[in-house]
Design an enzyme around this catalytic site. Structure first.
Site, short mmCIF file in Angstrom:
data_model
loop_
_atom_site.label_atom_id
_atom_site.label_comp_id
_atom_site.label_asym_id
_atom_site.label_seq_id
_atom_site.Cartn_x
_atom_site.Cartn_y
_atom_site.Cartn_z
CB SER A 184 -0.96 0.00 1.18
OG SER A 184 -0.25 -0.15 2.39
CG HIS A 212 -3.62 -0.75 -2.30
ND1 HIS A 212 -3.97 0.58 -2.25
CD2 HIS A 212 -3.51 -1.15 -1.00
CE1 HIS A 212 -4.05 0.97 -0.99
NE2 HIS A 212 -3.78 -0.06 -0.21
CE LYS A 243 -7.40 0.52 -0.14
NZ LYS A 243 -7.44 1.70 0.73
N1 PMP Z 1 -5.95 -3.78 3.24
C1 PMP Z 1 -5.10 -2.90 2.68
C2 PMP Z 1 -3.86 -3.40 2.02
C3 PMP Z 1 -5.39 -1.53 2.71
O1 PMP Z 1 -4.55 -0.64 2.18
C4 PMP Z 1 -6.58 -1.09 3.33
C5 PMP Z 1 -7.00 0.38 3.39
N2 PMP Z 1 -6.06 1.31 3.21
C6 PMP Z 1 -7.41 -2.04 3.91
C7 PMP Z 1 -7.07 -3.36 3.84
C8 PMP Z 1 -8.67 -1.63 4.62
O2 PMP Z 1 -9.67 -1.32 3.73
P1 PMP Z 1 -10.93 -0.40 4.09
O3 PMP Z 1 -10.58 0.98 3.70
O4 PMP Z 1 -12.03 -0.97 3.28
O5 PMP Z 1 -11.18 -0.55 5.55
#
Ligand code: PMP
Length: 402
Positions: A184, A212, A243
């Site tokens: 991320s 992502h 996303k």
């Molecule tokens: N997994 C990863 C790799 C993320 O980057 C994120 C959010 N940044 C999440 C899970 C959590 O997702 P959500 O925004 O739906 O809570």
């Protein structure tokens, strides 16, 4: 409030200090839709910090689907999926996600964070192991805290380290290797072909978090397993709708028995209200677009290549990114804040990432592309980045070599 709690709150000074220096970069209120340009304090700002990789959050068909869902189902479900909160469109969305990810079944949660809490906490027990890449997302790490199993961290994308750590674990234990498909902050892709082969050698199960990767890599944006043509070797895929899929919520996809097990054990599902009708309907509409309009993903990649080309030409240190997430390394927390603030004043939004989110010598600006950016917007942002680096006195790689 009690004295100890007051003392604890007063001892937290980082945000206060950053505000006093005028470089506090968080919770910036946006007064418009999340598009390539947003309005902040009444001013137009180019958005290079969004996770809306396909630029669909303001898409008319998705908005229409969401409005229709509100008309039909109202605004909330008033309960958990387990009890009174399951709608027919939740089931429809689960079937769509299963087909999209190439799995037998799927289960949707109210956020991607809750998916990882649920999956990590209930698939392993006291004598089992969760094996994580050191750069895995916080939700994966937090999920392990709710599990009774042991947690083993291996060096980022270091396959020899992964194999070494697995080789000493008991054969009969459950071993889950959990990785981000695309990392991320760093934007590199997990070494999935090696990971599945190491997992097979040591009897481990692979979980890929495709938060992502959806809409970004794989067939029609189906994610990391699809990208490497390894659908059968990846047992469990998790992901988010927040996303590329332009909504809110998340999912886990796997074989039907695993999903049924999770349905009856994942506490972040059972004890939390279900996805709103509008969120579920907007994901279905976004999936229609992903499956039928490949041009969005093509444009995202063309923008990504162009941005990387310009950033490299300008001598920025952009690490090992292989995706629309491009880390621009500053390697100094304070300067990262200063550059973010200069850019904001100059009309460009980027996300500062400092320790402890990344090691302190790896603080960075997280620059992310959307399919809807124009080449002109990318050129403007890169030129302003170069200007902000100079004003903050941060030397770029190009200048170091000179
Ligand atoms: N997994 C990863 C790799 C993320 O980057 C994120 C959010 N940044 C999440 C899970 C959590 O997702 P959500 O925004 O739906 O809570």
């Amino acid at each position: 409030m009690s004295k100890p709690l007051q003392a604890r709150i007063a001892s937290y000074t980082t945000a206060k200090e950053a505000r006093e220096r005028g470089v506090y970069p968080y919770f910036r209120p946006i007064e418009s839709a999340q598009d390539t340009e947003v309005i902040i304090h009444g001013k137009r700002v180019l958005m290079f910090g969004s996770n809306s990789y396909l630029g669909l959050t303001n898409h008319p068909r998705i908005k229409e689907a969401s409005q229709k869902a509100i008309e039909k189902y109202g605004t909330g479900c008033a309960g958990s999926r387990f009890l009174n909160g399951t709608l027919d469109i939740h089931i429809e969305l689960e079937n769509r996600i299963a087909a999209f990810t190439g799995k037998q079944a799927a289960l949707i949660f109210s956020t991607g964070f809750q998916v990882n809490l649920g999956v990590m906490s209930c698939l392993t027990g006291r004598n089992d192991y969760l094996i994580l890449d050191e750069y895995d997302h916080a939700s994966i790490y937090d999920g392990t805290r709710l599990s009774f199993s042991r947690v083993i961290k291996y060096a980022h994308n270091d396959m020899a380290d992964l194999a070494r750590r697995l080789s000493v674990l008991p054969e009969e234990s459950v071993k889950l290797i959990v990785i981000d498909g695309i990392f991320s902050m760093e934007g590199d892709i997990a070494r999935l072909p090696e990971i599945v082969s190491i997992a097979a050698q040591y009897g481990a199960t692979v979980v890929v978090d495709d938060a992502h990767s959806l809409g970004v890599i794989g067939k029609k944006g189906a994610g990391t397993a699809s990208h490497f043509d390894l659908n059968d070797q990846v047992d469990i895929i998790t992901g988010t709708f927040s996303k590329s899929l332009a909504s809110l919520g998340g999912f886990v996809a796997s074989d039907a028995d695993t999903i049924d097990y999770l349905k009856h054990h994942a506490r972040s599902l059972i004890f939390s209200a279900s996805m709103t009708p509008a969120s579920a309907a907007s994901v279905i509409a976004a999936l229609d677009i992903l499956e039928n309009e490949p041009q969005h993903m093509e444009q995202l990649w063309s923008n990504t290549h162009y941005a990387k080309h310009l950033l490299t030409e300008e001598g920025f240190d952009i690490g090992e990114s292989e995706s629309p997430i491009i880390p621009i390394y500053v390697r100094d927390n304070e300067k990262t804040f200063i550059i973010t603030s200069l850019l904001q004043q100059d009309g460009v939004f980027v996300n500062p990432v400092i320790s402890p989110a990344v090691p302190s010598d790896a603080s960075l600006l997280r620059f992310s592309l959307m399919a809807t950016h124009t080449f002109g917007q990318i050129e403007e942002a890169v030129a302003k980045l170069a200007k902000a680096f100079s004003r903050a006195g941060v030397v770029r790689v190009k200048e170091r070599i000179k």
